[in-house]
Design a protein around this motif. Structure first.
Motif: not given
Length: 134
Positions: A5, A7, A61, A63, A90, A93-94, A98, A101, A125
């Motif tokens: 996954r 981000l 994913v 965002t 962020v 989503g995290a 994940i 990124v 991030t």
């Protein structure tokens, strides 16, 4: 095993410090969550990244994707609002877990109160996702 996954975030604007008119969030075209799928198949940086992620068997994913054309530096209020929403998305989503990124940026953004918006967003991030997430 499930697909990695990744981000996916985009925040880009090119500014000119010679332009005396500050830009604001109204200058940005913003796609949130699944609306980012509109970039799939397009000849854009984000469209290409999505194609590469899919080809590698990775799951995006979604965002936020915020992009604006060339303008003056982003106003203090605009930067506060935009950076706040980007980092909130962020975080959200995290939180779902994940494996990496992907952050699409232009590298020529500035705001009245932040001379390195991209650096700030990347540092925050990193703080959010931790040191072990590429």
């Amino acid at each position: 095993m499930s697909a990695p996954r990744i981000l996916v975030v985009e925040c880009m604007q090119e500014i000119s410090s010679f332009n005396p008119v500050p830009s604001g969030t109204e200058n940005f075209h913003i796609e949130r969550g699944d609306a980012m799928r509109a970039q799939e198949g397009l000849n854009t940086g984000l469209g290409g990244a999505i194609a590469a992620l899919r080809a590698a068997g990775m799951e995006p994913v979604w965002t936020i994707a915020a992009r604006a054309g060339s303008a003056g530096p982003l106003s203090a209020a605009g930067w506060e609002r935009l950076s706040g929403e980007v980092l909130e998305r962020v975080r959200d989503g995290a939180a779902g877990g994940i494996d990496g990124v992907y952050f699409s940026m232009h590298g020529a953004m500035a705001a009245e109160t932040e001379l390195d918006p991209e650096g700030h967003l990347l540092a925050e991030t990193r703080r959010i996702v931790g040191e072990d997430i590429p």
